[in-house]
Design a protein around this motif. Structure first.
Motif, PDB file in Angstrom:
ATOM      1  N   LEU A  74      -6.972   6.684  -0.330  1.00 16.10           N
ATOM      2  CA  LEU A  74      -5.595   6.218  -0.457  1.00 16.10           C
ATOM      3  C   LEU A  74      -4.600   7.297  -0.044  1.00 16.10           C
ATOM      4  CD1 LEU A  74      -5.681   4.145  -3.777  1.00 16.10           C
ATOM      5  CD2 LEU A  74      -5.693   3.303  -1.414  1.00 16.10           C
ATOM      6  N   LYS A  77      -4.541   7.500   3.726  1.00 16.02           N
ATOM      7  CA  LYS A  77      -3.958   6.310   4.343  1.00 16.02           C
ATOM      8  C   LYS A  77      -2.458   6.175   4.088  1.00 16.02           C
ATOM      9  CE  LYS A  77      -4.936   1.408   4.920  1.00 16.02           C
ATOM     10  NZ  LYS A  77      -5.867   0.328   4.588  1.00 16.02           N
ATOM     11  N   TYR A  78      -2.006   6.502   2.858  1.00 12.28           N
ATOM     12  CA  TYR A  78      -0.618   6.242   2.481  1.00 12.28           C
ATOM     13  C   TYR A  78       0.230   7.493   2.303  1.00 12.28           C
ATOM     14  CZ  TYR A  78      -2.367   1.556   1.917  1.00 12.28           C
ATOM     15  OH  TYR A  78      -2.952   0.339   2.158  1.00 12.28           O
ATOM     16  N   GLU A 152      -4.700  -0.396  -3.975  1.00  7.75           N
ATOM     17  CA  GLU A 152      -4.489  -0.455  -2.524  1.00  7.75           C
ATOM     18  C   GLU A 152      -3.617  -1.624  -2.079  1.00  7.75           C
ATOM     19  OE1 GLU A 152      -6.528   0.520   1.675  1.00  7.75           O
ATOM     20  OE2 GLU A 152      -7.873   0.087   0.009  1.00  7.75           O
ATOM     21  N   PRO A 153      -3.825  -2.849  -2.575  1.00  5.34           N
ATOM     22  CA  PRO A 153      -2.926  -3.935  -2.144  1.00  5.34           C
ATOM     23  C   PRO A 153      -1.456  -3.690  -2.524  1.00  5.34           C
ATOM     24  CG  PRO A 153      -4.860  -4.834  -3.259  1.00  5.34           C
ATOM     25  CD  PRO A 153      -4.904  -3.346  -3.416  1.00  5.34           C
ATOM     26  N   LEU A 155      -0.009  -0.669  -2.730  1.00  2.00           N
ATOM     27  CA  LEU A 155       0.484   0.314  -1.758  1.00  2.00           C
ATOM     28  C   LEU A 155       0.723  -0.332  -0.398  1.00  2.00           C
ATOM     29  CD1 LEU A 155      -1.792   3.337  -2.689  1.00  2.00           C
ATOM     30  CD2 LEU A 155       0.671   3.181  -3.056  1.00  2.00           C
ATOM     31  N   ALA A 156      -0.182  -1.216   0.006  1.00  2.00           N
ATOM     32  CA  ALA A 156      -0.045  -1.894   1.304  1.00  2.00           C
ATOM     33  C   ALA A 156       1.191  -2.793   1.304  1.00  2.00           C
ATOM     34  CB  ALA A 156      -1.294  -2.701   1.607  1.00  2.00           C
ATOM     35  N   GLU A 159       4.235  -0.705   1.677  1.00  2.00           N
ATOM     36  CA  GLU A 159       4.369  -0.172   3.038  1.00  2.00           C
ATOM     37  C   GLU A 159       4.924  -1.214   3.996  1.00  2.00           C
ATOM     38  OE1 GLU A 159       0.922   1.340   5.562  1.00  2.00           O
ATOM     39  OE2 GLU A 159       1.749   3.152   4.655  1.00  2.00           O
ATOM     40  N   ARG A 160       4.612  -2.485   3.771  1.00  2.00           N
ATOM     41  CA  ARG A 160       5.088  -3.575   4.640  1.00  2.00           C
ATOM     42  C   ARG A 160       6.590  -3.809   4.483  1.00  2.00           C
ATOM     43  NH1 ARG A 160       0.017  -5.924   3.310  1.00  2.00           N
ATOM     44  NH2 ARG A 160       0.945  -7.062   1.578  1.00  2.00           N
TER      45      ARG A 160
END
Length: 161
Positions: A74, A77-78, A152-153, A155-156, A159-160
């Motif tokens: 994570l 990625k973030y 993770e979802p 954070l995703a 990010e969107r």
């Protein structure tokens, strides 16, 4: 230097670093197994870790490794806008992170994930929405314990936006 621990890892706190060492659970599963056999909840409990029961048992026994791996992934990625930097992992057995200063409930409410997690009635929100999971690195509020795959979802989604 101080030694502390969580559910899945030992943590050595130095002046500059938090060293997270995966703990193995050799005895706890047998105690839990007896309890769950009595209640009939073995399969239900294991499926929280994975739909495949063999994978679920392995993930449960090696939960510290799974958490270290997730934090490393994570962070890579973030990035460090929201998360305490994971500087190094050694085979996911040991993670080395920057060490921050303790945060307050007020600090935690200023973290950018707070609005996304607030009001969620999930194991993720229950686990993360605690001041002990956050710290201050300089003037920035960061999530320090983020080895949960359910994050993770979130954070995703952030990010969107």
């Amino acid at each position: 230097m101080r030694l502390t621990y969580g559910c899945t890892r030992w943590v050595i706190l130095t002046n500059r670093y938090a060293i997270k060492i995966a703990r193995f659970r050799p005895f706890r599963p047998f105690i839990r197994l007896v309890t769950l056999l009595r209640s009939g909840g073995v399969e239900r409990n294991l499926k929280k870790h994975d739909e495949n029961l063999v994978k679920a048992v392995l993930k449960y026994l090696g939960a510290g490794i799974v958490a270290n791996r997730m934090e490393y992934r994570l962070y890579k990625k973030y990035g460090d806008e929201l998360l305490v930097p994971t500087l190094l992992t050694i085979g996911w057995l040991i993670n080395i992170q920057k060490r921050g200063e303790p945060s307050s409930e007020e600090d935690m409410r200023h973290h950018r994930l707070w609005p996304l997690l607030q009001g969620m009635e999930t194991p993720l929100a229950e686990d993360i929405l605690q001041p002990k999971q956050f710290c201050m690195i300089g003037t920035k509020v960061c999530l320090a314990d983020y080895g949960n795959a359910l994050l993770e979802p979130v954070l995703a989604a952030r990010e969107r936006k």
